[in-house]
Design a protein around this motif. Structure first.
Motif, PDB file in Angstrom:
ATOM      1  N   ALA A 111      -1.131  -1.031  -4.396  1.00  0.00           N
ATOM      2  CA  ALA A 111      -2.311  -0.184  -4.376  1.00  0.00           C
ATOM      3  C   ALA A 111      -1.970   1.203  -3.853  1.00  0.00           C
ATOM      4  O   ALA A 111      -0.997   1.388  -3.114  1.00  0.00           O
ATOM      5  CB  ALA A 111      -3.391  -0.820  -3.498  1.00  0.00           C
ATOM      6  N   ARG A 112      -2.798   2.150  -4.239  1.00  0.00           N
ATOM      7  CA  ARG A 112      -2.680   3.532  -3.765  1.00  0.00           C
ATOM      8  C   ARG A 112      -3.670   3.738  -2.622  1.00  0.00           C
ATOM      9  O   ARG A 112      -4.850   3.398  -2.750  1.00  0.00           O
ATOM     10  CB  ARG A 112      -2.986   4.493  -4.910  1.00  0.00           C
ATOM     11  N   PHE A 113      -3.185   4.294  -1.518  1.00  0.00           N
ATOM     12  CA  PHE A 113      -4.029   4.646  -0.381  1.00  0.00           C
ATOM     13  C   PHE A 113      -4.633   6.021  -0.656  1.00  0.00           C
ATOM     14  O   PHE A 113      -3.906   6.999  -0.856  1.00  0.00           O
ATOM     15  CB  PHE A 113      -3.196   4.651   0.899  1.00  0.00           C
ATOM     16  N   LEU A 114      -5.946   6.099  -0.678  1.00  0.00           N
ATOM     17  CA  LEU A 114      -6.653   7.332  -1.003  1.00  0.00           C
ATOM     18  C   LEU A 114      -7.104   8.096   0.238  1.00  0.00           C
ATOM     19  O   LEU A 114      -7.647   9.197   0.118  1.00  0.00           O
ATOM     20  CB  LEU A 114      -7.869   7.015  -1.889  1.00  0.00           C
ATOM     21  N   GLY A 115      -6.874   7.507   1.403  1.00  0.00           N
ATOM     22  CA  GLY A 115      -7.306   8.125   2.646  1.00  0.00           C
ATOM     23  C   GLY A 115      -6.204   8.936   3.300  1.00  0.00           C
ATOM     24  O   GLY A 115      -5.219   9.329   2.662  1.00  0.00           O
ATOM     25  N   THR A 116      -6.383   9.162   4.598  1.00  0.00           N
ATOM     26  CA  THR A 116      -5.392   9.874   5.403  1.00  0.00           C
ATOM     27  C   THR A 116      -4.950   8.953   6.540  1.00  0.00           C
ATOM     28  O   THR A 116      -5.585   7.922   6.805  1.00  0.00           O
ATOM     29  CB  THR A 116      -5.987  11.166   6.008  1.00  0.00           C
ATOM     30  N   ASP A 117      -3.917   9.366   7.230  1.00  0.00           N
ATOM     31  CA  ASP A 117      -3.433   8.561   8.355  1.00  0.00           C
ATOM     32  C   ASP A 117      -4.534   8.335   9.399  1.00  0.00           C
ATOM     33  O   ASP A 117      -4.535   7.316  10.082  1.00  0.00           O
ATOM     34  CB  ASP A 117      -2.223   9.220   9.012  1.00  0.00           C
ATOM     35  N   ALA A 118      -5.479   9.242   9.491  1.00  0.00           N
ATOM     36  CA  ALA A 118      -6.582   9.093  10.449  1.00  0.00           C
ATOM     37  C   ALA A 118      -7.483   7.905  10.104  1.00  0.00           C
ATOM     38  O   ALA A 118      -8.221   7.420  10.957  1.00  0.00           O
ATOM     39  CB  ALA A 118      -7.407  10.376  10.508  1.00  0.00           C
ATOM     40  N   ASP A 119      -7.413   7.421   8.858  1.00  0.00           N
ATOM     41  CA  ASP A 119      -8.214   6.262   8.445  1.00  0.00           C
ATOM     42  C   ASP A 119      -7.587   4.930   8.870  1.00  0.00           C
ATOM     43  O   ASP A 119      -8.212   3.884   8.720  1.00  0.00           O
ATOM     44  CB  ASP A 119      -8.405   6.268   6.923  1.00  0.00           C
ATOM     45  N   VAL A 120      -6.361   4.961   9.384  1.00  0.00           N
ATOM     46  CA  VAL A 120      -5.702   3.745   9.862  1.00  0.00           C
ATOM     47  C   VAL A 120      -6.091   3.537  11.322  1.00  0.00           C
ATOM     48  O   VAL A 120      -5.975   4.450  12.142  1.00  0.00           O
ATOM     49  CB  VAL A 120      -4.167   3.846   9.740  1.00  0.00           C
ATOM     50  N   ASN A 121      -6.562   2.326  11.633  1.00  0.00           N
ATOM     51  CA  ASN A 121      -6.985   2.008  12.996  1.00  0.00           C
ATOM     52  C   ASN A 121      -6.595   0.561  13.311  1.00  0.00           C
ATOM     53  O   ASN A 121      -7.257  -0.369  12.858  1.00  0.00           O
ATOM     54  CB  ASN A 121      -8.497   2.201  13.154  1.00  0.00           C
ATOM     55  N   LEU A 122      -5.537   0.390  14.062  1.00  0.00           N
ATOM     56  CA  LEU A 122      -5.070  -0.955  14.415  1.00  0.00           C
ATOM     57  C   LEU A 122      -5.929  -1.603  15.489  1.00  0.00           C
ATOM     58  O   LEU A 122      -5.815  -2.800  15.730  1.00  0.00           O
ATOM     59  CB  LEU A 122      -3.611  -0.913  14.883  1.00  0.00           C
ATOM     60  N   ASP A 123      -6.796  -0.829  16.130  1.00  0.00           N
ATOM     61  CA  ASP A 123      -7.678  -1.354  17.172  1.00  0.00           C
ATOM     62  C   ASP A 123      -8.906  -1.984  16.517  1.00  0.00           C
ATOM     63  O   ASP A 123     -10.026  -1.486  16.611  1.00  0.00           O
ATOM     64  CB  ASP A 123      -8.080  -0.237  18.133  1.00  0.00           C
ATOM     65  N   THR A 124      -8.661  -3.093  15.826  1.00  0.00           N
ATOM     66  CA  THR A 124      -9.701  -3.805  15.093  1.00  0.00           C
ATOM     67  C   THR A 124     -10.312  -4.887  15.990  1.00  0.00           C
ATOM     68  O   THR A 124      -9.781  -5.161  17.067  1.00  0.00           O
ATOM     69  CB  THR A 124      -9.092  -4.444  13.822  1.00  0.00           C
ATOM     70  N   PRO A 125     -11.414  -5.526  15.561  1.00  0.00           N
ATOM     71  CA  PRO A 125     -12.012  -6.579  16.394  1.00  0.00           C
ATOM     72  C   PRO A 125     -11.040  -7.695  16.780  1.00  0.00           C
ATOM     73  O   PRO A 125     -11.137  -8.251  17.870  1.00  0.00           O
ATOM     74  CB  PRO A 125     -13.155  -7.104  15.526  1.00  0.00           C
ATOM     75  N   GLU A 126     -10.111  -8.039  15.890  1.00  0.00           N
ATOM     76  CA  GLU A 126      -9.076  -9.043  16.198  1.00  0.00           C
ATOM     77  C   GLU A 126      -7.721  -8.454  15.841  1.00  0.00           C
ATOM     78  O   GLU A 126      -7.151  -8.760  14.800  1.00  0.00           O
ATOM     79  CB  GLU A 126      -9.334 -10.330  15.417  1.00  0.00           C
ATOM     80  N   LEU A 156       0.844  -1.194   0.000  1.00  0.00           N
ATOM     81  CA  LEU A 156       0.000   0.000   0.000  1.00  0.00           C
ATOM     82  C   LEU A 156       0.880   1.246   0.000  1.00  0.00           C
ATOM     83  O   LEU A 156       1.693   1.432   0.903  1.00  0.00           O
ATOM     84  CB  LEU A 156      -0.913  -0.008   1.235  1.00  0.00           C
ATOM     85  N   LEU A 157       0.701   2.096  -1.011  1.00  0.00           N
ATOM     86  CA  LEU A 157       1.501   3.305  -1.175  1.00  0.00           C
ATOM     87  C   LEU A 157       0.683   4.534  -0.802  1.00  0.00           C
ATOM     88  O   LEU A 157      -0.463   4.662  -1.224  1.00  0.00           O
ATOM     89  CB  LEU A 157       1.954   3.451  -2.629  1.00  0.00           C
ATOM     90  N   ASN A 158       1.297   5.443  -0.062  1.00  0.00           N
ATOM     91  CA  ASN A 158       0.610   6.697   0.238  1.00  0.00           C
ATOM     92  C   ASN A 158       0.926   7.718  -0.860  1.00  0.00           C
ATOM     93  O   ASN A 158       1.581   7.394  -1.859  1.00  0.00           O
ATOM     94  CB  ASN A 158       0.953   7.197   1.653  1.00  0.00           C
ATOM     95  N   ALA A 159       0.488   8.953  -0.682  1.00  0.00           N
ATOM     96  CA  ALA A 159       0.680   9.994  -1.692  1.00  0.00           C
ATOM     97  C   ALA A 159       2.154  10.312  -1.929  1.00  0.00           C
ATOM     98  O   ALA A 159       2.521  10.797  -3.000  1.00  0.00           O
ATOM     99  CB  ALA A 159      -0.080  11.254  -1.289  1.00  0.00           C
ATOM    100  N   GLU A 160       3.000  10.015  -0.959  1.00  0.00           N
ATOM    101  CA  GLU A 160       4.449  10.253  -1.094  1.00  0.00           C
ATOM    102  C   GLU A 160       5.189   8.999  -1.567  1.00  0.00           C
ATOM    103  O   GLU A 160       6.411   8.940  -1.506  1.00  0.00           O
ATOM    104  CB  GLU A 160       5.038  10.727   0.240  1.00  0.00           C
ATOM    105  N   ASP A 161       4.441   7.984  -1.997  1.00  0.00           N
ATOM    106  CA  ASP A 161       4.989   6.715  -2.469  1.00  0.00           C
ATOM    107  C   ASP A 161       5.759   5.953  -1.398  1.00  0.00           C
ATOM    108  O   ASP A 161       6.634   5.145  -1.691  1.00  0.00           O
ATOM    109  CB  ASP A 161       5.866   6.903  -3.719  1.00  0.00           C
ATOM    110  N   LYS A 162       5.408   6.184  -0.148  1.00  0.00           N
ATOM    111  CA  LYS A 162       5.945   5.366   0.940  1.00  0.00           C
ATOM    112  C   LYS A 162       5.011   4.188   1.141  1.00  0.00           C
ATOM    113  O   LYS A 162       3.828   4.236   0.803  1.00  0.00           O
ATOM    114  CB  LYS A 162       6.108   6.192   2.211  1.00  0.00           C
ATOM    115  N   VAL A 163       5.552   3.114   1.732  1.00  0.00           N
ATOM    116  CA  VAL A 163       4.844   1.841   1.859  1.00  0.00           C
ATOM    117  C   VAL A 163       4.386   1.632   3.298  1.00  0.00           C
ATOM    118  O   VAL A 163       5.157   1.818   4.240  1.00  0.00           O
ATOM    119  CB  VAL A 163       5.769   0.674   1.425  1.00  0.00           C
TER     120      VAL A 163
END
Length: 158
Positions: free
Chosen positions: A104-119, A15-22
């Motif tokens: 893939a290109r990530f179209l969201g922002t860092d705020a869309d990342v949430n590691l506190d998932t159900p599992e 997954l690549l962000n807008a700066e092409d970081k992974v």
């Protein structure tokens, strides 16, 4: 025993962000400082792209509509577990994974990342340079990550 075990069908995503970081993350179940890209096993009859997007959401909270698939690796990429892990991971049923890789290109922002998932599977995450990936992953996956980087070279900064 190792050679007779099958590979676990799996999917993975660079997954690549807008700066092409992974996007990389550290597993909860490991004290190692290793970082990995999102990946996981495919459900029976699940298409690889659907599995990659499902795993991404399950592991990171990133919804599929925030991801644009850019390419799929033309072939399945494999890795073997080291002998000390074989028999412990996945109930000892597999020798490693046969992974369908996507970039893939990530179209969201860092705020869309949430590691506190159900599992939860990850304890930390960050954006890394593609050139760092091989050094960040556990040693037994370094050849795999080298292949992934070579496969998606056209989508990475030069």
């Amino acid at each position: 025993m190792k050679k007779t075990l099958p590979y676990r069908p799996a999917a993975a995503i660079m997954l690549l962000n807008a700066e092409d970081k992974v996007f990389v993350a550290q597993r909860i179940d490991s004290a190692l400082e290793a970082w990995q890209m999102p990946q996981g096993g495919l459900d029976p009859d699940e298409e690889p792209e659907a599995g990659a997007l499902r795993e991404l959401q399950e592991e990171t909270g990133i919804r599929p509509e925030l991801v644009e698939i850019l390419a799929k690796a033309p072939e399945v990429l494999f890795y073997d577990l080291p002998p000390k892990l074989m028999g412990k991971i996945w109930g000892g049923r597999y020798r490693g994974q046969a992974q369908h890789w996507f970039v893939a290109r990530f179209l969201g922002t860092d705020a869309d990342v949430n590691l506190d998932t159900p599992e939860p599977e990850f304890r930390a995450w960050k954006w890394a340079e593609a050139g760092e990936l091989v050094d960040l992953i556990v040693p037994f996956k370094r050849a795999l990550y080298t292949r992934v980087i070579e496969t998606f070279r056209d989508h990475l900064p030069r």
